[in-house]
Write a protein that holds these residues in place. Structure first.
Motif, short mmCIF file in Angstrom:
data_model
loop_
_atom_site.label_atom_id
_atom_site.label_comp_id
_atom_site.label_asym_id
_atom_site.label_seq_id
_atom_site.Cartn_x
_atom_site.Cartn_y
_atom_site.Cartn_z
N TRP A 199 0.94 -1.74 -0.58
CA TRP A 199 -0.15 -0.10 0.07
C TRP A 199 1.01 1.35 -0.23
CZ3 TRP A 199 -2.41 3.35 4.10
CH2 TRP A 199 -3.45 4.12 3.54
N ASN A 200 0.72 2.06 -0.48
CA ASN A 200 0.77 3.81 -0.27
C ASN A 200 2.52 3.69 -1.36
OD1 ASN A 200 0.00 5.73 0.94
ND2 ASN A 200 0.71 5.67 2.30
N ASP A 201 1.89 2.64 -2.53
CA ASP A 201 3.00 2.72 -3.45
C ASP A 201 2.06 3.61 -5.00
OD1 ASP A 201 4.52 2.86 -5.86
OD2 ASP A 201 5.86 0.31 -4.79
N LEU A 202 1.97 4.11 -5.23
CA LEU A 202 1.25 4.54 -6.39
C LEU A 202 1.75 3.76 -7.90
CD1 LEU A 202 -1.30 6.18 -7.71
CD2 LEU A 202 -0.54 7.86 -7.98
N ALA A 203 3.34 4.01 -7.83
CA ALA A 203 3.77 3.62 -9.05
C ALA A 203 3.23 1.82 -9.43
CB ALA A 203 5.21 3.47 -9.21
N ALA A 204 3.31 0.96 -8.00
CA ALA A 204 2.76 -0.41 -8.30
C ALA A 204 2.06 -0.78 -8.64
CB ALA A 204 3.83 -0.73 -6.56
N LEU A 205 1.00 0.11 -8.00
CA LEU A 205 -0.36 0.68 -7.86
C LEU A 205 -1.14 0.57 -9.75
CD1 LEU A 205 -3.64 -0.11 -7.49
CD2 LEU A 205 -3.88 1.83 -6.93
N GLU A 206 -0.61 1.58 -10.04
CA GLU A 206 -0.15 1.83 -11.38
C GLU A 206 -0.12 0.72 -12.72
OE1 GLU A 206 1.84 5.37 -11.37
OE2 GLU A 206 -0.63 6.39 -11.49
N GLN A 207 0.98 0.21 -12.32
CA GLN A 207 1.62 -0.34 -13.27
C GLN A 207 0.71 -2.28 -13.43
OE1 GLN A 207 5.59 -2.30 -12.20
NE2 GLN A 207 5.71 -2.93 -13.66
N ARG A 208 0.43 -2.57 -12.35
CA ARG A 208 -1.02 -3.90 -12.05
C ARG A 208 -2.15 -3.38 -12.44
NH1 ARG A 208 -2.76 -6.96 -13.06
NH2 ARG A 208 -3.55 -9.14 -12.20
N LEU A 209 -2.74 -2.16 -12.73
CA LEU A 209 -4.19 -1.40 -13.43
C LEU A 209 -4.01 -1.37 -14.73
CD1 LEU A 209 -5.00 0.37 -10.57
CD2 LEU A 209 -6.28 -1.07 -11.64
N ALA A 210 -2.47 -1.45 -15.35
CA ALA A 210 -2.33 -1.53 -16.59
C ALA A 210 -1.93 -2.46 -17.58
CB ALA A 210 -0.43 -0.80 -17.49
N ARG A 211 -2.64 -3.80 -16.80
CA ARG A 211 -2.44 -5.30 -17.51
C ARG A 211 -3.63 -5.17 -17.40
NH1 ARG A 211 -0.13 -8.96 -13.39
NH2 ARG A 211 -0.63 -10.55 -14.04
N GLY A 212 -5.13 -4.69 -17.41
CA GLY A 212 -6.60 -4.48 -18.33
C GLY A 212 -7.66 -5.42 -17.65
N ASP A 213 -6.65 -5.92 -16.26
CA ASP A 213 -7.40 -6.93 -15.85
C ASP A 213 -8.47 -7.17 -15.21
OD1 ASP A 213 -5.60 -7.53 -14.74
OD2 ASP A 213 -5.80 -9.46 -14.38
N VAL A 214 -7.99 -6.03 -14.42
CA VAL A 214 -8.76 -6.06 -12.62
C VAL A 214 -10.79 -5.68 -12.56
CG1 VAL A 214 -8.57 -4.39 -10.73
CG2 VAL A 214 -6.16 -5.30 -11.68
N ALA A 215 -11.15 -6.15 -11.79
CA ALA A 215 -12.41 -5.63 -11.50
C ALA A 215 -12.37 -4.28 -11.37
CB ALA A 215 -13.25 -6.85 -10.90
N ALA A 216 -11.45 -4.53 -9.47
CA ALA A 216 -12.01 -3.21 -8.16
C ALA A 216 -10.62 -3.87 -7.42
CB ALA A 216 -12.60 -3.54 -6.97
N VAL A 217 -10.35 -2.16 -6.85
CA VAL A 217 -8.82 -2.15 -6.19
C VAL A 217 -9.73 -1.54 -4.85
CG1 VAL A 217 -7.31 -0.58 -5.42
CG2 VAL A 217 -7.53 -1.08 -7.66
N MET A 218 -9.37 -2.84 -3.50
CA MET A 218 -10.03 -2.68 -2.43
C MET A 218 -8.97 -2.37 -1.83
SD MET A 218 -12.55 -2.68 0.34
CE MET A 218 -14.00 -4.65 -0.18
N MET A 219 -9.39 -0.90 -0.97
CA MET A 219 -7.88 -0.86 0.36
C MET A 219 -9.12 -0.17 1.37
SD MET A 219 -6.68 3.20 -1.28
CE MET A 219 -6.31 2.54 -2.94
N GLU A 220 -8.38 0.17 2.98
CA GLU A 220 -8.47 1.24 3.45
C GLU A 220 -8.29 1.55 3.29
OE1 GLU A 220 -7.99 -0.47 8.11
OE2 GLU A 220 -7.32 -2.45 6.35
N PRO A 221 -9.09 3.48 3.17
CA PRO A 221 -8.33 4.49 3.01
C PRO A 221 -7.32 5.23 4.04
CG PRO A 221 -10.85 4.81 3.17
CD PRO A 221 -10.09 3.09 3.41
N ALA A 222 -6.94 4.70 4.45
CA ALA A 222 -6.29 5.10 5.86
C ALA A 222 -6.30 3.37 6.47
CB ALA A 222 -6.66 5.96 6.47
N MET A 223 -5.13 3.44 6.87
CA MET A 223 -4.80 2.04 6.94
C MET A 223 -4.84 1.76 8.20
SD MET A 223 -1.32 -0.53 6.25
CE MET A 223 -1.04 -1.85 6.55
N CYS A 224 -5.76 1.50 9.29
CA CYS A 224 -6.20 1.10 10.27
C CYS A 224 -6.44 -0.59 10.95
CB CYS A 224 -7.71 1.97 10.80
SG CYS A 224 -7.28 3.34 10.54
#
Length: 438
Positions: A199-224
């Motif tokens: 979490w908190n690594d935007l570059a890694a998330l963007e790279q993963r989403l670019a593969r085009g197979d993700v339905a949803a990204v689920m996260m705690e908006p603040a990690m608690c």
């Protein structure tokens, strides 16, 4: 020795709790009904009643409580308005297998205050509505993969209980985490639809989403679930933009952050509106209510062939508790409670620093976290995992012996009933606990 004298000496005892837990085990597996109630020192406690910020256990100890029902009791343990609303509804009826006016009132309140909530469906637990969110996301996108993050918890079901608190020896490299199941007996194939990231690594998330197979990204908006960590500047905004670009939905798990970080949750505090939100815990001050809320076009799929059911969904007594709770969550509530919560957090930080104990005290006024042994504030799960967990356990036990109950993982939840006198008593206990463990 009286409970009061024991508290003064830092020697509260819990023999009757231990005896009753052992007796419980004759009929209840492990003596408890949730594994999250196991493992604390000196053992699971048995409580007779709650009074505001206090719990009274079967040994007669009156204990200041910062578990707050694992975050649920934002109004304390005995709010008169909630109790009266529940009583009135119970007299009218408990369960109808039909609709009631009170569920409409409840839904309207949530939709008025949570930014993403154009529509919603009620459930009974966060684990349950998380599953509904996944089903809805897959139906809406035609894709299968759900992205989740290390240290984030979205329920105990096989398909999502992965890498919630993995040992770093099993978690693999930070830039390519190894999925780690959370339980024996878990279906090893159930995680095939997941992709685990840090979490908190935007570059890694963007790279993963670019593969085009993700339905949803689920996260705690603040990690608690692990720590109390704010998103990095721009992270939530970037995650939303990346989801939009690559055709995925953004789901916020606000089971913990909802109604604690702000009336409208973390999404209100940080100004980022997801597609879907799951809510539970503080939504009804401890009554079993959860909700999946979000965009109307997505939620309306539940009336167009996407199955969502549940015998106890929108149970009228629980709906009455929700309405009374939401009516009590006024700006005055947040102003007063947050000021006291911040004073408590700042006081603990000062006491630890003056004692020369290395620790990070971080988070939000009504929910914060203490991580012993860290030089810098945590940014993600791997930072939190490097904390001195044994020190946290020793501190929690030292606090409990002084009549203050805190989670051994370092989390503190604050309610409206933690008044100035309670905060003062807590800080006094912190002084004593620090002397004991220092």
């Amino acid at each position: 020795m009286s409970a009061k004298a024991s508290k003064a000496a830092g020697t509260l005892r819990f023999e009757e709790s231990a005896r009753q837990i052992a007796a419980n085990a004759r009929y209840i597996a492990g003596g408890v009904n949730s594994n999250f109630r196991l493992g604390m020192a000196p053992g699971p406690l048995v409580f007779e009643r709650g009074e505001g910020a206090y719990l009274v256990d079967v040994d007669g100890n009156r204990i200041i409580d910062y578990y707050c029902g694992m975050g649920a009791t934002v109004l304390g343990h005995s709010p008169a308005g909630v109790i009266e609303a529940v009583r009135r509804q119970a007299e009218r009826g408990i369960l109808f297998a039909g609709q009631t006016p009170i569920e409409h009132e409840a839904a309207k309140l949530i939709c008025e205050h949570v930014p993403s909530a154009e529509r919603l469906r009620f459930g009974s637990s966060g684990s349950e509505v998380a599953q509904a969110a996944f089903r809805l996301a897959r139906a809406a996108t035609g894709r299968r993969t759900i992205v989740k993050f290390e240290g984030h918890y979205h329920g105990w079901f096989d398909n999502i209980l992965w890498s919630t608190a993995p040992g770093l020896n099993a978690a693999g490299p930070a830039d390519a985490p190894t999925p780690v199941p959370g339980s024996r007996g878990q279906d090893p194939k159930a995680g095939d639809g997941l992709s685990i990231l840090g979490w908190n690594d935007l570059a890694a998330l963007e790279q993963r989403l670019a593969r085009g197979d993700v339905a949803a990204v689920m996260m705690e908006p603040a990690m608690c679930n692990q720590g109390a960590i704010a998103p990095a500047p721009g992270y939530l905004e970037g995650a939303l933009a990346a989801c939009r670009k690559h055709g995925a939905l953004l789901i916020f798990d606000e089971v913990i952050t909802g109604f604690r970080l702000a009336r409208g949750g973390a999404q209100e505090l940080f100004g980022v509106t997801p597609d879907l939100t799951i809510l539970a815990k503080a939504i009804a001050n401890g009554y079993p209510v959860a909700a999946l809320a979000g965009r109307a076009d997505l939620l309306d799929l539940f009336a167009e062939g996407v199955l969502h059911g549940g015998t106890f969904n929108a149970q009228p007594v629980a709906m009455a508790a929700l309405v009374a709770t939401q009516q009590a969550l006024t700006p005055e509530h947040y102003g007063c409670s947050s000021a006291r919560g911040q004073r408590l957090q700042d006081g603990i930080r000062t006491i630890l620093a003056e004692a020369g104990i290395k620790a990070q005290v971080a988070g939000f006024p009504l929910m914060f976290h203490i991580a012993f042994g860290l030089d810098q504030p945590a940014r993600n799960y791997r930072d939190v995992a490097a904390a001195d967990k044994a020190a946290c356990v020793r501190f929690a036990l030292a606090m409990l012996k002084r009549g203050v109950r805190v989670l051994e993982r370092g989390a503190w939840f604050v309610s409206s009933e933690h008044n100035e006198a309670v905060v003062d008593a807590t800080l006094e206990a912190v002084h004593g606990a620090v002397r004991e463990i220092g």
